[in-house]
Design an enzyme around this catalytic site. Sequence first.
Site, PDB file in Angstrom:
ATOM      1  N   SER A 142      -2.169  -8.512  -9.262  1.00 39.34           N
ATOM      2  CA  SER A 142      -2.480  -7.152  -8.839  1.00 39.34           C
ATOM      3  C   SER A 142      -3.982  -6.867  -8.777  1.00 39.34           C
ATOM      4  O   SER A 142      -4.706  -7.533  -8.053  1.00 39.34           O
ATOM      5  CB  SER A 142      -1.755  -6.155  -9.739  1.00 39.34           C
ATOM      6  OG  SER A 142      -1.810  -4.874  -9.185  1.00 39.34           O
ATOM      7  N   HIS A 143      -4.446  -5.910  -9.572  1.00 38.12           N
ATOM      8  CA  HIS A 143      -5.836  -5.480  -9.514  1.00 38.12           C
ATOM      9  C   HIS A 143      -6.715  -6.242 -10.515  1.00 38.12           C
ATOM     10  O   HIS A 143      -7.892  -5.924 -10.650  1.00 38.12           O
ATOM     11  CB  HIS A 143      -5.903  -3.985  -9.789  1.00 38.12           C
ATOM     12  CG  HIS A 143      -5.103  -3.608 -11.006  1.00 38.12           C
ATOM     13  ND1 HIS A 143      -3.723  -3.521 -10.977  1.00 38.12           N
ATOM     14  CD2 HIS A 143      -5.472  -3.354 -12.270  1.00 38.12           C
ATOM     15  CE1 HIS A 143      -3.279  -3.222 -12.181  1.00 38.12           C
ATOM     16  NE2 HIS A 143      -4.322  -3.119 -12.983  1.00 38.12           N
ATOM     17  N   ASP A 200      -5.641  -2.403  -3.571  1.00 41.13           N
ATOM     18  CA  ASP A 200      -5.957  -3.376  -4.624  1.00 41.13           C
ATOM     19  C   ASP A 200      -5.644  -4.816  -4.204  1.00 41.13           C
ATOM     20  O   ASP A 200      -5.349  -5.086  -3.043  1.00 41.13           O
ATOM     21  CB  ASP A 200      -5.206  -3.014  -5.916  1.00 41.13           C
ATOM     22  CG  ASP A 200      -3.720  -3.283  -5.817  1.00 41.13           C
ATOM     23  OD1 ASP A 200      -3.174  -3.215  -4.701  1.00 41.13           O
ATOM     24  OD2 ASP A 200      -3.094  -3.587  -6.854  1.00 41.13           O
ATOM     25  N   ASP A 247      -3.202  -6.962  -4.394  1.00 39.86           N
ATOM     26  CA  ASP A 247      -1.979  -7.324  -3.681  1.00 39.86           C
ATOM     27  C   ASP A 247      -1.474  -6.227  -2.743  1.00 39.86           C
ATOM     28  O   ASP A 247      -0.375  -6.326  -2.203  1.00 39.86           O
ATOM     29  CB  ASP A 247      -0.879  -7.694  -4.688  1.00 39.86           C
ATOM     30  CG  ASP A 247      -0.521  -6.533  -5.610  1.00 39.86           C
ATOM     31  OD1 ASP A 247      -1.418  -5.724  -5.913  1.00 39.86           O
ATOM     32  OD2 ASP A 247       0.645  -6.432  -6.022  1.00 39.86           O
ATOM     33  N   ASP A 283      -0.647  -2.956  -3.178  1.00 37.15           N
ATOM     34  CA  ASP A 283       0.333  -1.904  -3.477  1.00 37.15           C
ATOM     35  C   ASP A 283      -0.303  -0.599  -3.948  1.00 37.15           C
ATOM     36  O   ASP A 283       0.316   0.452  -3.870  1.00 37.15           O
ATOM     37  CB  ASP A 283       1.436  -2.384  -4.446  1.00 37.15           C
ATOM     38  CG  ASP A 283       0.912  -2.889  -5.762  1.00 37.15           C
ATOM     39  OD1 ASP A 283      -0.328  -2.944  -5.941  1.00 37.15           O
ATOM     40  OD2 ASP A 283       1.741  -3.248  -6.629  1.00 37.15           O
ATOM     41  N   ARG A 284      -1.545  -0.649  -4.445  1.00 35.04           N
ATOM     42  CA  ARG A 284      -2.195   0.597  -4.882  1.00 35.04           C
ATOM     43  C   ARG A 284      -3.037   1.197  -3.766  1.00 35.04           C
ATOM     44  O   ARG A 284      -3.415   0.493  -2.825  1.00 35.04           O
ATOM     45  CB  ARG A 284      -3.103   0.328  -6.088  1.00 35.04           C
ATOM     46  CG  ARG A 284      -2.333  -0.050  -7.331  1.00 35.04           C
ATOM     47  CD  ARG A 284      -3.235  -0.100  -8.554  1.00 35.04           C
ATOM     48  NE  ARG A 284      -2.435  -0.350  -9.742  1.00 35.04           N
ATOM     49  CZ  ARG A 284      -2.834  -0.109 -10.977  1.00 35.04           C
ATOM     50  NH1 ARG A 284      -4.029   0.391 -11.201  1.00 35.04           N
ATOM     51  NH2 ARG A 284      -2.034  -0.355 -12.006  1.00 35.04           N
ATOM     52  N   LYS A 294       5.430  -0.011  -4.397  1.00 38.51           N
ATOM     53  CA  LYS A 294       4.455   0.965  -3.938  1.00 38.51           C
ATOM     54  C   LYS A 294       3.665   0.312  -2.811  1.00 38.51           C
ATOM     55  O   LYS A 294       3.607  -0.915  -2.717  1.00 38.51           O
ATOM     56  CB  LYS A 294       3.559   1.441  -5.069  1.00 38.51           C
ATOM     57  CG  LYS A 294       2.853   0.367  -5.858  1.00 38.51           C
ATOM     58  CD  LYS A 294       2.260   0.951  -7.140  1.00 38.51           C
ATOM     59  CE  LYS A 294       1.724  -0.156  -8.031  1.00 38.51           C
ATOM     60  NZ  LYS A 294       2.044   0.076  -9.447  1.00 38.51           N
TER      61      LYS A 294
HETATM   62  C1  G1P Z   1      -0.017   0.746 -15.569  1.00 39.32           C
HETATM   63  C2  G1P Z   1       0.159   2.106 -14.939  1.00 39.32           C
HETATM   64  C3  G1P Z   1       1.567   2.255 -14.402  1.00 39.32           C
HETATM   65  C4  G1P Z   1       1.878   1.120 -13.429  1.00 39.32           C
HETATM   66  C5  G1P Z   1       1.593  -0.221 -14.099  1.00 39.32           C
HETATM   67  C6  G1P Z   1       1.758  -1.381 -13.117  1.00 39.32           C
HETATM   68  O1  G1P Z   1       0.882   0.591 -16.660  1.00 39.32           O
HETATM   69  O2  G1P Z   1      -0.128   3.135 -15.867  1.00 39.32           O
HETATM   70  O3  G1P Z   1       1.709   3.494 -13.769  1.00 39.32           O
HETATM   71  O4  G1P Z   1       3.210   1.165 -13.023  1.00 39.32           O
HETATM   72  O5  G1P Z   1       0.257  -0.253 -14.595  1.00 39.32           O
HETATM   73  O6  G1P Z   1       0.897  -1.266 -12.025  1.00 39.32           O
HETATM   74  P1  G1P Z   1       0.485   0.855 -18.206  1.00 39.32           P
HETATM   75  O7  G1P Z   1      -0.681  -0.030 -18.531  1.00 39.32           O
HETATM   76  O8  G1P Z   1       0.102   2.295 -18.312  1.00 39.32           O
HETATM   77  O9  G1P Z   1       1.735   0.521 -18.971  1.00 39.32           O
HETATM   78 ZN    ZN Z   2      -1.160  -4.138  -7.306  1.00 38.39          ZN
END
Ligand code: G1P
Ligand code: ZN
Length: 543
Positions: A113-114, A277, A279, A281-282, A376
């Site tokens: 992801s990010h 981001d 991948d 999705d954000r 997302k």
């Molecule tokens: C965080 C975000 C949450 C998201 C997740 C995955 O999780 O707060 O909304 O779904 O990353 O991208 P957290 O670290 O708060 O558990």
């Molecule tokens: Zn992502």
Amino acid sequence: MPFTTYSTHPYKDQRPGTSGLRKRVEVFRQGNYLKNFVQSVIDTQRELVGGTLVLGGDGRFFNREAIQVILKMAAANGVARVFVGQGGLLSTPAASCVIRKYAAAGGLILSASHNPGGPDGDFGIKYNTANGGPAPEKVTEAIFARSLEIANFLSSNAGDVDIDTLGTVMLDKMKIEIIDPVADYAELMQSIFDFDAIRALLAGGFRMRFDAMHAVTGPYAVRIFEELLGAPAGTVINGQPLEDFGGHHPDPNLVHAAELVAMTRGADGVDFAAASDGDGDRNMILGRDFFVTPSDSLAVLAANATLIPAHAGGIPGVARSMPTSQAVDRVANALNIACFETPTGWKFFGNLLDDGRIAFCGEESFGTGSSHVREKDGLWAVLAWLNVLAARSQSVADIVNQHWQQYGRNYYSRHDYEGVSTKKANSLMDALRARLPSLPGTLLEGVEIAYADDFSYTDPIDGSVSAKQGIRIGFADGSRVVFRLSGTGTVGATLRVYLESYEPDPTRQQMETQSALARLIAAAESVANIASTIDRQSPDVIT
Ligand code: G1P
Ligand code: ZN
């Protein structure tokens, strides 16, 4: 002997959550770490045998190597067909789209992801099921359980596959289709949005920038914005996917996308800017000198849904994760449609989307999406905004300000305390939990507490219960403080404090966010004793 078996060892140090396995690249390269996960997926998800698998990732370091490993294992295990994005690329929402479109048994998505990438960065892998969404808990638990007992895995002895040339190739008896990673996704976007109206907007001098952050959305954004919608070349910045994302965090927020934010500043600023981001999705949405919080973005899109051709007839309902602001609730109420409050994490939207109860959903953490896929989707959110901007011929700021005037403004901020000792973070949450029954009816910083609970969610479709999802303290004036420990942090514990205050009066809707929330920030401190309990005077990150 076409196949070889090797001994393996379990990845018992980490259960695959719904975001799959996420670890340093060096961990993935050790022994059979990756192979163990893949074999455990195939051993437990038997529809893959003789079925179709979708495979691709965000292009980060180790992506190509992992794809070759997975292809050889899939062939040896009897997977009939694999769709691979050319060059090994598939954004997370595009992978979801491809799984659904070709009725695949599932998909393996390679991404962290990010998180930063490169040899010293992170890598990740996750399994998505046939609906295109992240594997539900019972699947990830089965994969994990299997990893503890398997003793070997299967892999073909064939050579590497050319994943850069479009077309069909065979690996032993398995058919591999190297597909354009963008085509199916771009087609889906064209079936949802008014591309003609957006094209006209862009042709009329409207200026936008999209920051792909050297991650996977580059090729998607160039095709969609510059080629299909006619935005001038250069609209997409940092559009070349790089294995280390150029050394940056591919995380679309005000800190990591500072270059983009600067382009929206002042009289010369562009009309609209957005980022996605690693991948894809954000998303982050910006207007000229204007930041749209993800919570407001969801509310504005829900209020304007009928301007989007695919939703012209209206949407059945919306959902937001619990800590996301209640701005969208007010829209749902006005539209008289359903509104669901779910625990943090995209997987909780899956059943609601599959059942047709909701069309739009989102999280405060820069996640927005709809029923078109089961992830997302950053570019979906950007196109949704462009569609609304084209239909309304107003600026981003005007649209959001009018929204606040109509529905009231939910001032919103998240304060993160990172790398806290797990023991101290737990004791803060435990102490709060113990106080919950005594709080309702009492005054905190002069405002009455209406309710205080530890959020529990019962899925309306399958009846499953997810308890202890975060502490909510709601005030009589519609304000709210939420306390939650992160489920994704890697070092110690991360305490997240979510602050939200409701302001219906248009003359009081232009305050600076932290000042507007000052009373709630004080309330959070006085109810949870944050400073003394976790030894921190101020948050590490304020979003
Ligand atoms: C965080 C975000 C949450 C998201 C997740 C995955 O999780 O707060 O909304 O779904 O990353 O991208 P957290 O670290 O708060 O558990
Ligand atoms: Zn992502």
